[in-house]
Design a protein around this motif. Structure first.
Motif, PDB file in Angstrom:
ATOM      1  N   UNK A   1      57.005  36.086  48.835  1.00 20.00           N
ATOM      2  CA  UNK A   1      55.815  36.040  47.983  1.00 20.00           C
ATOM      3  C   UNK A   1      56.206  35.351  46.682  1.00 20.00           C
ATOM      4  N   UNK A   2      55.222  34.766  46.039  1.00 24.13           N
ATOM      5  CA  UNK A   2      55.410  34.157  44.716  1.00 24.13           C
ATOM      6  C   UNK A   2      54.410  34.801  43.774  1.00 24.13           C
ATOM      7  N   UNK A   3      54.890  35.195  42.591  1.00 21.68           N
ATOM      8  CA  UNK A   3      54.013  35.787  41.587  1.00 21.68           C
ATOM      9  C   UNK A   3      53.972  34.902  40.351  1.00 21.68           C
ATOM     10  N   UNK A   4      52.857  35.002  39.628  1.00 22.67           N
ATOM     11  CA  UNK A   4      52.670  34.267  38.375  1.00 22.67           C
ATOM     12  C   UNK A   4      52.349  35.269  37.278  1.00 22.67           C
ATOM     13  N   UNK A   5      52.998  35.101  36.131  1.00 26.73           N
ATOM     14  CA  UNK A   5      52.886  36.105  35.082  1.00 26.73           C
ATOM     15  C   UNK A   5      52.523  35.508  33.730  1.00 26.73           C
ATOM     16  N   UNK A   6      52.057  36.388  32.862  1.00 25.30           N
ATOM     17  CA  UNK A   6      51.798  36.020  31.474  1.00 25.30           C
ATOM     18  C   UNK A   6      53.099  35.731  30.728  1.00 25.30           C
ATOM     19  N   UNK A   7      54.255  36.065  31.329  1.00 26.72           N
ATOM     20  CA  UNK A   7      55.547  35.751  30.707  1.00 26.72           C
ATOM     21  C   UNK A   7      55.955  34.291  30.927  1.00 26.72           C
ATOM     22  N   UNK A   8      55.024  33.503  31.480  1.00 26.33           N
ATOM     23  CA  UNK A   8      55.184  32.063  31.682  1.00 26.33           C
ATOM     24  C   UNK A   8      56.160  31.721  32.810  1.00 26.33           C
ATOM     25  N   UNK A   9      56.346  32.646  33.753  1.00 22.20           N
ATOM     26  CA  UNK A   9      57.242  32.383  34.864  1.00 22.20           C
ATOM     27  C   UNK A   9      56.556  32.627  36.204  1.00 22.20           C
ATOM     28  N   UNK A  10      57.133  31.974  37.204  1.00 23.33           N
ATOM     29  CA  UNK A  10      56.840  32.283  38.598  1.00 23.33           C
ATOM     30  C   UNK A  10      58.084  32.986  39.121  1.00 23.33           C
ATOM     31  N   UNK A  11      57.896  33.950  40.005  1.00 17.65           N
ATOM     32  CA  UNK A  11      59.048  34.606  40.618  1.00 17.65           C
ATOM     33  C   UNK A  11      58.870  34.595  42.125  1.00 17.65           C
ATOM     34  N   UNK A  12      59.969  34.364  42.818  1.00 19.64           N
ATOM     35  CA  UNK A  12      59.995  34.350  44.278  1.00 19.64           C
ATOM     36  C   UNK A  12      60.592  35.672  44.754  1.00 19.64           C
ATOM     37  N   UNK A  13      59.891  36.318  45.679  1.00 20.38           N
ATOM     38  CA  UNK A  13      60.289  37.648  46.160  1.00 20.38           C
ATOM     39  C   UNK A  13      60.569  37.600  47.671  1.00 20.38           C
ATOM     40  N   UNK A  14      61.639  38.287  48.069  1.00 15.22           N
ATOM     41  CA  UNK A  14      61.974  38.442  49.480  1.00 15.22           C
ATOM     42  C   UNK A  14      61.309  39.728  49.959  1.00 15.22           C
ATOM     43  N   UNK A  15      60.322  39.612  50.835  1.00 15.09           N
ATOM     44  CA  UNK A  15      59.573  40.796  51.292  1.00 15.09           C
ATOM     45  C   UNK A  15      60.249  41.501  52.460  1.00 15.09           C
ATOM     46  N   UNK A  16      61.340  40.961  52.947  1.00 12.80           N
ATOM     47  CA  UNK A  16      62.011  41.575  54.083  1.00 12.80           C
ATOM     48  C   UNK A  16      63.104  42.554  53.689  1.00 12.80           C
ATOM     49  N   UNK A  17      63.491  42.561  52.421  1.00  7.76           N
ATOM     50  CA  UNK A  17      64.528  43.482  51.971  1.00  7.76           C
ATOM     51  C   UNK A  17      63.929  44.786  51.546  1.00  7.76           C
TER      52      UNK A  17
ATOM     53  N   UNK B   1      58.106  45.898  43.027  1.00 10.20           N
ATOM     54  CA  UNK B   1      58.864  44.705  42.679  1.00 10.20           C
ATOM     55  C   UNK B   1      58.817  44.530  41.164  1.00 10.20           C
ATOM     56  N   UNK B   2      59.964  44.591  40.533  1.00 14.99           N
ATOM     57  CA  UNK B   2      60.033  44.479  39.081  1.00 14.99           C
ATOM     58  C   UNK B   2      60.844  43.258  38.683  1.00 14.99           C
ATOM     59  N   UNK B   3      60.547  42.721  37.501  1.00 12.75           N
ATOM     60  CA  UNK B   3      61.283  41.569  37.002  1.00 12.75           C
ATOM     61  C   UNK B   3      60.502  40.759  35.991  1.00 12.75           C
ATOM     62  N   UNK B   4      59.185  40.894  35.986  1.00 13.51           N
ATOM     63  CA  UNK B   4      58.391  40.197  34.973  1.00 13.51           C
ATOM     64  C   UNK B   4      58.411  40.995  33.672  1.00 13.51           C
ATOM     65  N   UNK B   5      58.313  40.283  32.546  1.00 11.16           N
ATOM     66  CA  UNK B   5      58.321  40.944  31.243  1.00 11.16           C
ATOM     67  C   UNK B   5      56.918  41.107  30.656  1.00 11.16           C
ATOM     68  N   UNK B   6      55.913  40.574  31.344  1.00  9.30           N
ATOM     69  CA  UNK B   6      54.516  40.737  30.931  1.00  9.30           C
ATOM     70  C   UNK B   6      53.671  40.916  32.179  1.00  9.30           C
ATOM     71  N   UNK B   7      52.381  41.098  31.988  1.00 11.56           N
ATOM     72  CA  UNK B   7      51.481  41.326  33.115  1.00 11.56           C
ATOM     73  C   UNK B   7      51.529  40.223  34.160  1.00 11.56           C
ATOM     74  N   UNK B   8      51.270  40.609  35.404  1.00  8.91           N
ATOM     75  CA  UNK B   8      51.288  39.659  36.514  1.00  8.91           C
ATOM     76  C   UNK B   8      49.847  39.318  36.879  1.00  8.91           C
ATOM     77  N   UNK B   9      49.540  38.011  36.917  1.00 10.78           N
ATOM     78  CA  UNK B   9      48.167  37.539  37.109  1.00 10.78           C
ATOM     79  C   UNK B   9      47.822  37.162  38.536  1.00 10.78           C
ATOM     80  N   UNK B  10      48.808  36.728  39.300  1.00 12.66           N
ATOM     81  CA  UNK B  10      48.513  36.195  40.621  1.00 12.66           C
ATOM     82  C   UNK B  10      49.681  36.426  41.559  1.00 12.66           C
ATOM     83  N   UNK B  11      49.365  36.435  42.855  1.00  7.89           N
ATOM     84  CA  UNK B  11      50.398  36.556  43.881  1.00  7.89           C
ATOM     85  C   UNK B  11      49.921  35.828  45.132  1.00  7.89           C
TER      86      UNK B  11
END
Length: 128
Positions: free
Chosen positions: A112-128, A93-103
């Motif tokens: 799933x939701x990820x948290x990154x050093x790029x100051x964003x949260x991203x929502x991921x569809x795990x079924x695709x 799963x790609x889309x963050x511009x910096x390291x990912x700290x949490x999921x």
């Protein structure tokens, strides 16, 4: 009162960053700065598999409610979806511009939701 560990499980070549326990309580996955994850049998304390694919430290891991999949988060800016039964990578799963700290994985196991050093949260569809 001090409580001693029941079992010491070693195997990573660098520090362990995170651990997640499967819903049935029988297995765990550890994430390490050695760029790997390890699948553990908690009843015997033995290592079942080493999951490789990240190119930098693995900071976090979450196990899906079904206990068969996990998602890892890394400083390599990616997350990986794993099949724990086959010990194989299902997707990157790609889309963050910096390291990912949490999921975290939603209770339905579909997102799933990820948290990154790029100051964003991203929502991921795990079924695709």
């Amino acid at each position: 009162m001090a409580i001693a560990p029941r079992e010491a499980m070693g195997g990573h070549s660098n520090r362990v960053e995170a651990v997640a326990i499967a819903p049935d309580g029988k297995r765990a996955v550890s994430a390490s700065s050695d760029k790997t994850l390890k699948l553990w049998d908690l009843e015997t304390g033995t290592e079942l598999a080493t999951l490789t694919g990240h190119s930098w430290s693995v900071n976090a891991v979450a196990i899906a409610p079904d206990g068969f999949r996990a998602v890892s988060a890394s400083m390599d800016k990616t997350l990986k979806l794993w099949d724990l039964e086959r010990a194989t990578e299902l997707a990157t799963l790609t889309g963050h511009s910096r390291g990912v700290n949490a999921v975290a994985i939603a209770p339905d196991g579909k997102r799933a939701v990820s948290a990154s050093m790029d100051k964003t949260l991203k929502l991921w569809d795990l079924e695709r």
